[in-house]
Design a protein around this motif. Structure first.
Motif, PDB file in Angstrom:
ATOM      1  N   THR A   5       0.859  -1.184   0.000  1.00  0.00           N
ATOM      2  CA  THR A   5       0.000   0.000   0.000  1.00  0.00           C
ATOM      3  C   THR A   5       0.888   1.224   0.000  1.00  0.00           C
ATOM      4  O   THR A   5       1.869   1.272   0.743  1.00  0.00           O
ATOM      5  CB  THR A   5      -0.907   0.030   1.253  1.00  0.00           C
ATOM      6  N   LYS A   6       0.566   2.187  -0.843  1.00  0.00           N
ATOM      7  CA  LYS A   6       1.232   3.478  -0.854  1.00  0.00           C
ATOM      8  C   LYS A   6       0.175   4.498  -0.483  1.00  0.00           C
ATOM      9  O   LYS A   6      -0.896   4.520  -1.081  1.00  0.00           O
ATOM     10  CB  LYS A   6       1.828   3.782  -2.218  1.00  0.00           C
ATOM     11  N   ALA A   7       0.470   5.314   0.524  1.00  0.00           N
ATOM     12  CA  ALA A   7      -0.526   6.280   0.994  1.00  0.00           C
ATOM     13  C   ALA A   7       0.162   7.598   1.301  1.00  0.00           C
ATOM     14  O   ALA A   7       1.309   7.622   1.752  1.00  0.00           O
ATOM     15  CB  ALA A   7      -1.231   5.745   2.239  1.00  0.00           C
ATOM     16  N   LEU A   8      -0.530   8.706   1.053  1.00  0.00           N
ATOM     17  CA  LEU A   8       0.019  10.030   1.329  1.00  0.00           C
ATOM     18  C   LEU A   8      -1.090  11.056   1.362  1.00  0.00           C
ATOM     19  O   LEU A   8      -2.189  10.815   0.888  1.00  0.00           O
ATOM     20  CB  LEU A   8       1.063  10.416   0.284  1.00  0.00           C
ATOM     21  N   PHE A   9      -0.781  12.199   1.951  1.00  0.00           N
ATOM     22  CA  PHE A   9      -1.661  13.356   1.921  1.00  0.00           C
ATOM     23  C   PHE A   9      -1.084  14.339   0.914  1.00  0.00           C
ATOM     24  O   PHE A   9       0.134  14.488   0.823  1.00  0.00           O
ATOM     25  CB  PHE A   9      -1.728  14.046   3.292  1.00  0.00           C
ATOM     26  N   PHE A  65      -4.632  10.018  -0.282  1.00  0.00           N
ATOM     27  CA  PHE A  65      -4.656   9.104  -1.425  1.00  0.00           C
ATOM     28  C   PHE A  65      -4.006   7.798  -0.984  1.00  0.00           C
ATOM     29  O   PHE A  65      -2.925   7.824  -0.394  1.00  0.00           O
ATOM     30  CB  PHE A  65      -3.854   9.678  -2.607  1.00  0.00           C
ATOM     31  N   ALA A  66      -4.626   6.680  -1.290  1.00  0.00           N
ATOM     32  CA  ALA A  66      -4.053   5.374  -0.969  1.00  0.00           C
ATOM     33  C   ALA A  66      -4.263   4.435  -2.145  1.00  0.00           C
ATOM     34  O   ALA A  66      -5.361   4.310  -2.668  1.00  0.00           O
ATOM     35  CB  ALA A  66      -4.692   4.800   0.289  1.00  0.00           C
ATOM     36  N   MET A  67      -3.170   3.790  -2.549  1.00  0.00           N
ATOM     37  CA  MET A  67      -3.203   2.792  -3.617  1.00  0.00           C
ATOM     38  C   MET A  67      -2.856   1.456  -2.986  1.00  0.00           C
ATOM     39  O   MET A  67      -1.763   1.292  -2.452  1.00  0.00           O
ATOM     40  CB  MET A  67      -2.162   3.164  -4.681  1.00  0.00           C
ATOM     41  N   VAL A  80      -9.595   7.704  -1.977  1.00  0.00           N
ATOM     42  CA  VAL A  80      -9.383   9.129  -1.740  1.00  0.00           C
ATOM     43  C   VAL A  80     -10.184   9.480  -0.494  1.00  0.00           C
ATOM     44  O   VAL A  80     -11.390   9.217  -0.436  1.00  0.00           O
ATOM     45  CB  VAL A  80      -9.809   9.997  -2.937  1.00  0.00           C
ATOM     46  N   ASP A  81      -9.487  10.023   0.490  1.00  0.00           N
ATOM     47  CA  ASP A  81     -10.107  10.396   1.766  1.00  0.00           C
ATOM     48  C   ASP A  81     -10.852   9.231   2.403  1.00  0.00           C
ATOM     49  O   ASP A  81     -11.939   9.385   2.961  1.00  0.00           O
ATOM     50  CB  ASP A  81     -11.035  11.602   1.597  1.00  0.00           C
ATOM     51  N   ALA A 131     -10.949  -0.814   6.003  1.00  0.00           N
ATOM     52  CA  ALA A 131     -11.012  -0.215   7.345  1.00  0.00           C
ATOM     53  C   ALA A 131      -9.664   0.381   7.734  1.00  0.00           C
ATOM     54  O   ALA A 131      -9.608   1.464   8.331  1.00  0.00           O
ATOM     55  CB  ALA A 131     -11.453  -1.257   8.367  1.00  0.00           C
ATOM     56  N   ASP A 132      -8.565  -0.309   7.400  1.00  0.00           N
ATOM     57  CA  ASP A 132      -7.234   0.215   7.714  1.00  0.00           C
ATOM     58  C   ASP A 132      -6.925   1.480   6.916  1.00  0.00           C
ATOM     59  O   ASP A 132      -6.287   2.398   7.421  1.00  0.00           O
ATOM     60  CB  ASP A 132      -6.156  -0.837   7.461  1.00  0.00           C
ATOM     61  N   VAL A 133      -7.380   1.536   5.670  1.00  0.00           N
ATOM     62  CA  VAL A 133      -7.186   2.756   4.873  1.00  0.00           C
ATOM     63  C   VAL A 133      -7.909   3.916   5.534  1.00  0.00           C
ATOM     64  O   VAL A 133      -7.363   5.015   5.666  1.00  0.00           O
ATOM     65  CB  VAL A 133      -7.654   2.569   3.410  1.00  0.00           C
TER      66      VAL A 133
END
Length: 160
Positions: A5-9, A65-67, A80-81, A131-133
């Motif tokens: 998972t790649k996630a960022l604001f 954003f999370a992929m 997204v969000d 749920a984790d996202v």
């Protein structure tokens, strides 16, 4: 097997009618990924999923954003969000032969730059659940030195 998972604001300071990338790794026409938008303002994730059909937020505020890539389930999901906005029935792959991970720009030779802010980048070695996202995108506002600041605290349940 690819499970990550790649996630960022991020927020875009001023929307542009160009290709823009928040994060990228790999190389053109090869295995790789990026999160950004096309000149029409639609989110794009990789050369094999160039138009998700979802608009990139253009309100000048931070968005999460999370992929999530899960090769065992043969899926890639974009959030997204904390809300699932798109998915495909294949696992986005990367390669060791590509370029380094880049923030705010596309991999070489492209001049696709992001004009905005990026914060709290996280790369997990496992596929997060929905749920984790949602938990990972929680931000807490803190007052410090008379300035509003945001703190992104990872919930203990996301540790792997």
């Amino acid at each position: 097997m690819t499970l990550d998972t790649k996630a960022l604001f991020a927020f875009e300071a001023q929307p542009t009618a160009n290709y823009v990338e928040l994060i990228s790794q790999g190389f053109s026409t090869g295995p790789g990924f990026y999160i950004g938008h096309d000149p029409g303002g639609n989110i794009r994730v990789t050369d094999s999923w160039m138009n998700t059909g979802d608009p990139f937020p253009s309100d000048g505020t931070f968005h999460h954003f999370a992929m999530v890539v899960d090769s065992s389930a043969a899926t890639s999901r974009l959030y997204v969000d904390g809300t699932l906005v798109g998915s495909v029935n294949f696992a986005i792959t990367t390669t060791s032969g590509g370029g380094n991970t880049r923030f705010g720009r596309q991999f070489d030779p492209f001049g696709e730059f992001f004009n905005g802010g990026i914060d709290d980048v996280r790369i997990y070695d496992h596929a997060l659940s929905a749920a984790d996202v949602r938990l990972s995108q929680t931000r807490v506002q803190v007052q410090s030195l008379n300035q509003d600041r945001w703190s992104c605290l990872p919930p203990a349940s996301l540790a792997h």
